[in-house]
Design a protein around this motif. Structure first.
Motif, PDB file in Angstrom:
ATOM      1  N   LYS A 161      50.649  10.599  25.764  1.00  0.00           N
ATOM      2  CA  LYS A 161      51.225   9.629  24.827  1.00  0.00           C
ATOM      3  C   LYS A 161      52.057   8.580  25.572  1.00  0.00           C
ATOM      4  N   ASP A 162      52.871   9.033  26.528  1.00  0.00           N
ATOM      5  CA  ASP A 162      53.681   8.093  27.313  1.00  0.00           C
ATOM      6  C   ASP A 162      52.804   7.156  28.130  1.00  0.00           C
ATOM      7  N   LEU A 163      51.752   7.728  28.739  1.00  0.00           N
ATOM      8  CA  LEU A 163      50.848   6.898  29.535  1.00  0.00           C
ATOM      9  C   LEU A 163      50.135   5.877  28.658  1.00  0.00           C
ATOM     10  N   THR A 164      49.766   6.281  27.456  1.00  0.00           N
ATOM     11  CA  THR A 164      49.098   5.363  26.529  1.00  0.00           C
ATOM     12  C   THR A 164      49.996   4.169  26.227  1.00  0.00           C
ATOM     13  N   GLU A 165      51.263   4.443  25.965  1.00  0.00           N
ATOM     14  CA  GLU A 165      52.200   3.359  25.658  1.00  0.00           C
ATOM     15  C   GLU A 165      52.478   2.491  26.882  1.00  0.00           C
ATOM     16  N   GLU A 166      52.623   3.125  28.049  1.00  0.00           N
ATOM     17  CA  GLU A 166      52.924   2.371  29.267  1.00  0.00           C
ATOM     18  C   GLU A 166      51.729   1.545  29.746  1.00  0.00           C
ATOM     19  N   SER A 167      50.538   1.983  29.372  1.00  0.00           N
ATOM     20  CA  SER A 167      49.338   1.281  29.838  1.00  0.00           C
ATOM     21  C   SER A 167      49.218  -0.127  29.265  1.00  0.00           C
ATOM     22  N   TRP A 168      49.922  -0.378  28.166  1.00  0.00           N
ATOM     23  CA  TRP A 168      49.939  -1.738  27.630  1.00  0.00           C
ATOM     24  C   TRP A 168      50.625  -2.699  28.598  1.00  0.00           C
ATOM     25  N   GLN A 169      51.365  -2.149  29.566  1.00  0.00           N
ATOM     26  CA  GLN A 169      52.052  -2.991  30.545  1.00  0.00           C
ATOM     27  C   GLN A 169      51.163  -3.355  31.732  1.00  0.00           C
ATOM     28  N   VAL A 170      49.987  -2.741  31.830  1.00  0.00           N
ATOM     29  CA  VAL A 170      49.061  -3.112  32.909  1.00  0.00           C
ATOM     30  C   VAL A 170      48.700  -4.586  32.740  1.00  0.00           C
ATOM     31  N   PRO A 171      48.820  -5.379  33.786  1.00  0.00           N
ATOM     32  CA  PRO A 171      48.496  -6.808  33.660  1.00  0.00           C
ATOM     33  C   PRO A 171      47.115  -7.037  33.063  1.00  0.00           C
ATOM     34  N   TYR A 172      47.045  -7.943  32.113  1.00  0.00           N
ATOM     35  CA  TYR A 172      45.807  -8.377  31.459  1.00  0.00           C
ATOM     36  C   TYR A 172      45.203  -7.326  30.528  1.00  0.00           C
ATOM     37  N   SER A 173      45.971  -6.297  30.156  1.00  0.00           N
ATOM     38  CA  SER A 173      45.450  -5.290  29.227  1.00  0.00           C
ATOM     39  C   SER A 173      45.443  -5.847  27.808  1.00  0.00           C
ATOM     40  N   ILE A 174      44.384  -5.554  27.066  1.00  0.00           N
ATOM     41  CA  ILE A 174      44.277  -6.009  25.680  1.00  0.00           C
ATOM     42  C   ILE A 174      44.003  -4.855  24.723  1.00  0.00           C
ATOM     43  N   ARG A 175      43.754  -3.656  25.279  1.00  0.00           N
ATOM     44  CA  ARG A 175      43.474  -2.513  24.415  1.00  0.00           C
ATOM     45  C   ARG A 175      43.678  -1.236  25.225  1.00  0.00           C
ATOM     46  N   VAL A 176      44.203  -0.201  24.552  1.00  0.00           N
ATOM     47  CA  VAL A 176      44.373   1.103  25.191  1.00  0.00           C
ATOM     48  C   VAL A 176      43.870   2.169  24.215  1.00  0.00           C
ATOM     49  N   ASP A 177      43.017   3.063  24.701  1.00  0.00           N
ATOM     50  CA  ASP A 177      42.458   4.136  23.871  1.00  0.00           C
ATOM     51  C   ASP A 177      42.711   5.485  24.515  1.00  0.00           C
ATOM     52  N   SER A 178      43.134   6.449  23.705  1.00  0.00           N
ATOM     53  CA  SER A 178      43.347   7.820  24.179  1.00  0.00           C
ATOM     54  C   SER A 178      43.259   8.758  22.989  1.00  0.00           C
ATOM     55  N   ILE A 179      43.376  10.065  23.258  1.00  0.00           N
ATOM     56  CA  ILE A 179      43.335  11.011  22.141  1.00  0.00           C
ATOM     57  C   ILE A 179      44.603  10.894  21.295  1.00  0.00           C
ATOM     58  N   LEU A 189      42.905  -9.342  39.601  1.00  0.00           N
ATOM     59  CA  LEU A 189      42.264  -8.021  39.585  1.00  0.00           C
ATOM     60  C   LEU A 189      43.070  -7.024  40.400  1.00  0.00           C
ATOM     61  N   ASN A 190      43.453  -7.414  41.602  1.00  0.00           N
ATOM     62  CA  ASN A 190      44.203  -6.496  42.462  1.00  0.00           C
ATOM     63  C   ASN A 190      45.559  -6.149  41.853  1.00  0.00           C
ATOM     64  N   ASP A 191      46.178  -7.126  41.184  1.00  0.00           N
ATOM     65  CA  ASP A 191      47.461  -6.864  40.521  1.00  0.00           C
ATOM     66  C   ASP A 191      47.301  -5.782  39.457  1.00  0.00           C
ATOM     67  N   ALA A 192      46.233  -5.908  38.650  1.00  0.00           N
ATOM     68  CA  ALA A 192      46.015  -4.941  37.575  1.00  0.00           C
ATOM     69  C   ALA A 192      45.716  -3.549  38.136  1.00  0.00           C
ATOM     70  N   VAL A 193      44.817  -3.484  39.115  1.00  0.00           N
ATOM     71  CA  VAL A 193      44.433  -2.186  39.669  1.00  0.00           C
ATOM     72  C   VAL A 193      45.597  -1.549  40.429  1.00  0.00           C
ATOM     73  N   THR A 194      46.311  -2.345  41.200  1.00  0.00           N
ATOM     74  CA  THR A 194      47.452  -1.820  41.956  1.00  0.00           C
ATOM     75  C   THR A 194      48.536  -1.307  41.018  1.00  0.00           C
ATOM     76  N   PHE A 195      48.767  -2.030  39.936  1.00  0.00           N
ATOM     77  CA  PHE A 195      49.748  -1.596  38.936  1.00  0.00           C
ATOM     78  C   PHE A 195      49.349  -0.230  38.382  1.00  0.00           C
ATOM     79  N   ALA A 196      48.075  -0.084  38.048  1.00  0.00           N
ATOM     80  CA  ALA A 196      47.591   1.193  37.507  1.00  0.00           C
ATOM     81  C   ALA A 196      47.685   2.305  38.561  1.00  0.00           C
ATOM     82  N   GLU A 197      47.367   1.983  39.798  1.00  0.00           N
ATOM     83  CA  GLU A 197      47.455   2.989  40.858  1.00  0.00           C
ATOM     84  C   GLU A 197      48.893   3.465  41.054  1.00  0.00           C
ATOM     85  N   ASN A 198      49.828   2.536  40.976  1.00  0.00           N
ATOM     86  CA  ASN A 198      51.240   2.918  41.096  1.00  0.00           C
ATOM     87  C   ASN A 198      51.670   3.799  39.931  1.00  0.00           C
TER      88      ASN A 198
END
Length: 780
Positions: free
Chosen positions: A95-113, A184-193
């Motif tokens: 749940k926390d990751l789902t909410e935080e994933s909206w902060q990934v640069p250029y994210s427009i949608r997040v889906d999880s259980i 692209l690298n900003d988004a992926v690096t953010f997610a990796e961190n």
């Protein structure tokens, strides 16, 4: 004609020696001027670069993405080391990751259980809410209910939650700027961190990252990794080889400068041309470093040979240029033809590789015949005189080949036929995840995802209805459901995401959650009302635009596959279209597309397109040989050692590896230009002995081994080492290309040493013409 070319080469060499300081200065200034274009070089992060603008699979994929939400995504995969994901602790992490994933640069949608929009009937109302709203007060019964819903919901099961409930995913959909490597690298690096932080905070949780965005980002990362490791490694190998073979500090330094200047010119020209580097084209510096050595070695070996036999340095330079000018030019020409033939490839990165390498080869030729002799004329080169009467290893080897020519001809013929026959064992297969080796995090995480959660390859369909609002038509929905069921029954399919699953769930909820109503609504207006009510209840960012187009005239179906072969993927896409054409209304006809489909076709398309390129290269190289040798018989004989090495190499590959992909489509053309080099130099010396010395075929063969044998095995060793270095690439296309080319070049030398001389002694029996001019007279 031969005397004219010799005199021209002698005059040129004398001019270079006379104006040596000016030649050095001009070479340096010209190199720096062209190399300044290197500041414009950049890396592309778009995997679509592997497909031409008119590629039908790319056009279909872009057409689908223009209709629906783009599918560039990052998928977080979470798996506890023990137990299932359905505990308060792990659901809170999701749940926390789902909410935080909206902060990934250029994210427009997040889906999880946890944020899955579950529908329930509450009296006469339809309730749409997150499947997991709070985790603190969850009881065992509450957890079991959540797990039951997740596992029974087709949208989630096999896609977001694994069958054993031990692994789940959080999918982030991105809206990235086109071919923007920084974004692209900003988004992926953010997610990796984020993934690192989650694993640090939860040591008992494994976290992986995959998706199309990490795939795209893996391409420039692979390019940079290869350039930063393989090019320096190749440079080190060159130094070791040159020091060991030439045993001359100044010869080694001169060769290194020629190779460095050649790479600088090629990459600078690429920068001026606006070429963006990809994993294949990023290999150009390593390839140029390898090829540029050959010209230098032939020139230097002859210089040192002449000096050891009593000539002073300047006389040796003039003689070396006289005997090497033509073969060095011819080998450069044939290599350029081979690389330029890559412009027939369906994959633009191979156009870039071919063009950059061709420029590098031309630069190496110009610099080696201008800068190198001028440099050697200036520096204090010293060599030891050879003892009189002492024969070299190559002279003794030449005697062996002459003595055993019949046995060698028969034995090599059997080997050629035997190895070539194994080509039939090769199977064509391309899986783009496996383009990257297991040292790349993207490959490791993708394999983890496939093994624990869901497949990583997808086929997508945009299936039209009978006009605006057509997705609510019961006839359309019924055929869509049949198509979904047919797909789920196909081998290798692990999940099918279809809007019919949403419609069945809505119909059930609108009938008091009665399981008997878990079926498609039978009235168009009713289905349209369900969709409207559902969409109005969805929160921001979780609408149906990723699955249904704006005017409700078409829907998207996504089929997720296991690690199937490219042939199986193409077959499924074609069979699926055939099923729709046979079993559904004409307006529902749809072509399967997606990144995986595009890559599954690329090797097959590339091989077909390169057939013409390879054929043209072969014709041009053959004509070049005939014209340069001015001897039709020798030109035709040269075709044999130039054709069989590639066939033998593919046969050995078929026996040992058995599988090839995108790399195989370019090997024949590029290796053809390289394997000609040895035969050109040997035939040049053979023909010179026949013309100038009136030598018999046997003595001409001996002369060829004596004068050029050492240079041939030295240059071949360097070429093999250079392309073998590519086998260490993190990008399998480069690795396969490097290894297969190295095998081909090694076989080519064996053929030129063991098969070509017996063929010459068998078929070239006419008397040699009277010597047109001796070497001494030609040099006067």
């Amino acid at each position: 004609m031969s005397r004219f070319l010799d005199r021209l080469s002698v005059s040129y060499a004398k001019g270079v020696i006379r104006w040596r300081w000016l030649v050095l200065l001009m070479a340096l200034l010209a190199t720096l001027a062209v190399a300044s274009g290197g500041r414009f070089l950049s890396f592309t992060s778009d995997y679509r670069v592997f497909f031409g603008e008119d590629n039908p699979q790319l056009m279909a994929y872009e057409g689908l993405q223009n209709i629906y939400t783009k599918t560039d995504n990052i998928l977080f995969v979470l798996k506890p080391k023990e137990g299932t994901i359905f505990t308060p602790e792990w659901l809170e992490v999701v749940k926390d990751l789902t909410e935080e994933s909206w902060q990934v640069p250029y994210s427009i949608r997040v889906d999880s259980i946890t944020n899955f929009q579950n529908t329930e009937a509450v009296e006469d109302d339809l309730t749409v809410a997150d499947l997991v709203e709070e985790t603190g007060g969850l009881t065992k019964a509450g957890l079991e209910r959540i797990e039951e819903i997740a596992q029974s919901e087709p949208v989630l099961a096999g896609r977001i939650i694994s069958d054993d409930s031990k692994t789940t995913g959080v999918q982030v959909t991105l809206q990235l700027p086109t071919d923007d490597a920084v974004a692209l690298n900003d988004a992926v690096t953010f997610a990796e961190n984020m993934a690192v932080e989650i694993e640090t905070a939860n040591p008992d949780l494994e976290v992986a990252i995959t998706g199309l965005a990490p795939l795209s980002n893996a391409f420039p990362r692979a390019s940079i990794a290869d350039m930063s490791t393989l090019t320096p490694l190749m440079f080190l190998i060159i130094i070791v080889c040159l020091v060991g073979f030439l045993r001359s500090f100044w010869g080694t330094l001169g060769t290194l400068l020629v190779t460095i200047f050649s790479v600088m010119v090629a990459m600078g020209a690429a920068g001026f041309a606006g070429i963006k580097l990809t994993p294949p084209s990023a290999m150009a510096p390593t390839i140029i470093l390898t090829i540029a050595i050959a010209d230098c070695v032939h020139i230097l070996v002859t210089i040192f040979h002449e000096m050891r036999h009593g000539k002073d340095k300047r006389e040796a330079i003039v003689e070396s240029m006289r005997v090497n000018m033509q073969p060095v030019f011819l080998t450069s020409l044939t290599t350029v033809i081979g690389f330029l033939s890559l412009n027939f490839s369906e994959a633009p990165p191979f156009h870039d590789l071919g063009n950059i390498a061709a420029v590098g080869v031309v630069a190496a030729w110009v610099i080696s015949i201008a800068f190198l002799p001028a440099f050697i004329a200036i520096v204090p080169v010293r060599v030891k005189a050879v003892a009189e009467g002492k024969s070299s290893f190559m002279e003794r080897f030449g005697d062996f080949v002459v003595a055993q020519r019949t046995k060698l001809l028969v034995g090599m013929g059997v080997i050629v036929i035997g190895t070539s026959s194994m080509i039939s064992m090769i199977k064509l297969d391309d899986r783009f995840i496996e383009y990257f080796d297991t040292s790349m995090p993207f490959r490791v995480d993708s394999d983890f995802t496939r093994e624990n959660l869901t497949g990583v390859y997808q086929i997508e369909f945009s299936i039209s209805g009978d006009g605006t609002g057509g997705v609510s038509n019961p006839v359309y929905l019924a055929h869509l459901e049949d198509f979904s069921n047919w797909l789920r029954a196909q081998p290798g399919v692990v999940h099918v995401n279809s809007m019919t699953d949403i419609m069945k769930r809505l119909n059930k909820s609108m009938h008091g959650d009665d399981d008997s109503f878990y079926k498609l609504p039978q009235e168009r207006d009713l289905a349209a009302q369900y969709l409207l009510l559902y969409e109005m209840s969805l929160p921001y960012g979780l609408d149906l635009n990723s699955q249904i187009n704006i005017d409700k005239s078409a829907s998207r179906m996504t089929v997720t596959l296991d690690n199937v072969s490219s042939n199986d993927m193409r077959s499924l896409a074609e069979e699926a279209r055939g099923w729709l054409q046979k079993n559904a209304p004409g307006y529902m006809d749809a072509e399967g597309t997606g990144a995986a489909v595009m890559f599954s076709y690329i090797a097959d398309r590339n091989i077909k397109s390169m057939l013409m390129g390879t054929a043209l290269a072969f014709v041009l190289i053959s004509l070049s040989m005939v014209v340069a040798l001015r001897n039709l018989k020798l030109g035709l004989l040269s075709l044999i050692p130039n054709m069989v090495p590639a066939a033998m190499a593919f046969g050995i590959w078929g026996l040992v590896v058995g599988q090839v992909g995108l790399a195989v489509s370019v090997i024949a053309a590029t290796s053809l230009g390289l394997i000609v080099d040895a035969s050109v130099h040997f035939l040049s010396k053979y023909d010179r002995a026949r013309r100038e010395r009136n030598a018999s075929p046997e003595d001409a063969v001996r002369y060829g081994f004596k004068t050029v044998g050492t240079a041939l095995w030295v240059t071949t060793a360097v070429l093999v080492a250079g392309f073998a270095v590519l086998a260490l690439s993190t990008f399998s296309v480069n690795a396969d290309m490097g290894l297969l080319t190295a095998i081909t070049i090694a076989i080519a030398l064996a053929v030129d040493f063991l098969l070509l001389p017996p063929l010459l002694m068998l078929f070239d029996r006419e008397k040699a013409t009277a010597p047109a001019a001796t070497a001494a007279s030609a040099a006067e």
